[in-house]
Design a protein around this motif. Sequence first.
Motif, PDB file in Angstrom:
ATOM      1  N   ALA A 185       5.559  -4.840  -0.651  1.00 34.73           N
ATOM      2  CA  ALA A 185       5.000  -4.462   0.569  1.00 34.73           C
ATOM      3  C   ALA A 185       3.953  -5.204   1.232  1.00 34.73           C
ATOM      4  CB  ALA A 185       4.055  -3.442  -0.282  1.00 34.73           C
ATOM      5  N   ASN A 186       3.543  -6.530   0.288  1.00 41.07           N
ATOM      6  CA  ASN A 186       2.819  -8.046   0.984  1.00 41.07           C
ATOM      7  C   ASN A 186       4.136  -8.866   1.304  1.00 41.07           C
ATOM      8  OD1 ASN A 186       0.298  -6.373   0.061  1.00 41.07           O
ATOM      9  ND2 ASN A 186       0.655  -6.941  -2.095  1.00 41.07           N
ATOM     10  N   PHE A 187       5.240  -8.601   1.561  1.00 38.93           N
ATOM     11  CA  PHE A 187       6.118  -9.429   1.916  1.00 38.93           C
ATOM     12  C   PHE A 187       6.284 -10.589   0.583  1.00 38.93           C
ATOM     13  CE2 PHE A 187       4.619  -7.225   5.763  1.00 38.93           C
ATOM     14  CZ  PHE A 187       4.890  -6.189   5.459  1.00 38.93           C
TER      15      PHE A 187
ATOM     16  N   LYS B  50       5.986  -4.092   9.606  1.00 42.85           N
ATOM     17  CA  LYS B  50       4.549  -3.735   9.200  1.00 42.85           C
ATOM     18  C   LYS B  50       4.452  -3.549   7.823  1.00 42.85           C
ATOM     19  CE  LYS B  50       4.868  -2.012  14.200  1.00 42.85           C
ATOM     20  NZ  LYS B  50       4.844  -0.928  14.736  1.00 42.85           N
ATOM     21  N   ASN B  51       3.231  -3.455   7.482  1.00 37.89           N
ATOM     22  CA  ASN B  51       3.459  -2.749   5.437  1.00 37.89           C
ATOM     23  C   ASN B  51       3.465  -1.787   6.042  1.00 37.89           C
ATOM     24  OD1 ASN B  51       2.562  -2.538   3.353  1.00 37.89           O
ATOM     25  ND2 ASN B  51       1.164  -4.263   3.607  1.00 37.89           N
TER      26      ASN B  51
ATOM     27  N   TYR C 145      10.537  -3.519   1.056  1.00 33.67           N
ATOM     28  CA  TYR C 145      11.802  -3.265   1.740  1.00 33.67           C
ATOM     29  C   TYR C 145      12.468  -4.429   1.915  1.00 33.67           C
ATOM     30  CZ  TYR C 145       7.513  -2.264   4.681  1.00 33.67           C
ATOM     31  OH  TYR C 145       6.340  -2.404   5.043  1.00 33.67           O
TER      32      TYR C 145
END
Length: 123
Positions: free
Chosen positions: A16-18, A72-73, A78
Amino acid sequence: MVKNLFQPLQVHYLDANFQHLATHINCYASPGLTKLNWSAKGKLANFPPLSDVDAKSCTQGLEHLLSPYPLKNEEQYYVVIFWNLYMKKQSKHLIKTVEKYIRNKACKLVLVNNDIWYAETED
């Protein structure tokens, strides 16, 4: 790492924080009779899956490749697939394989067509 990030077929798993969790690249997939085996040795059996390469080493390059596609978070994970028409059959197989393994996971699948990377320009 540049060699890896410019391969035609790639899958990158991000949290979620990439933060980069795992990467699968076509040159590391096991060859099959007609299709690449993306889940050889059970590397897709768990989530996030085992990585073909040190995922952290891909982070900066992947950020550059994804800059035109801001994420986008919104999700816990992802999964970014780079695909193309140049390898249409393998691309379809990769997408279906990944979809199978991420089913029922809190993931957002992002498909990025990279045909432009391989297009020849005319002088």
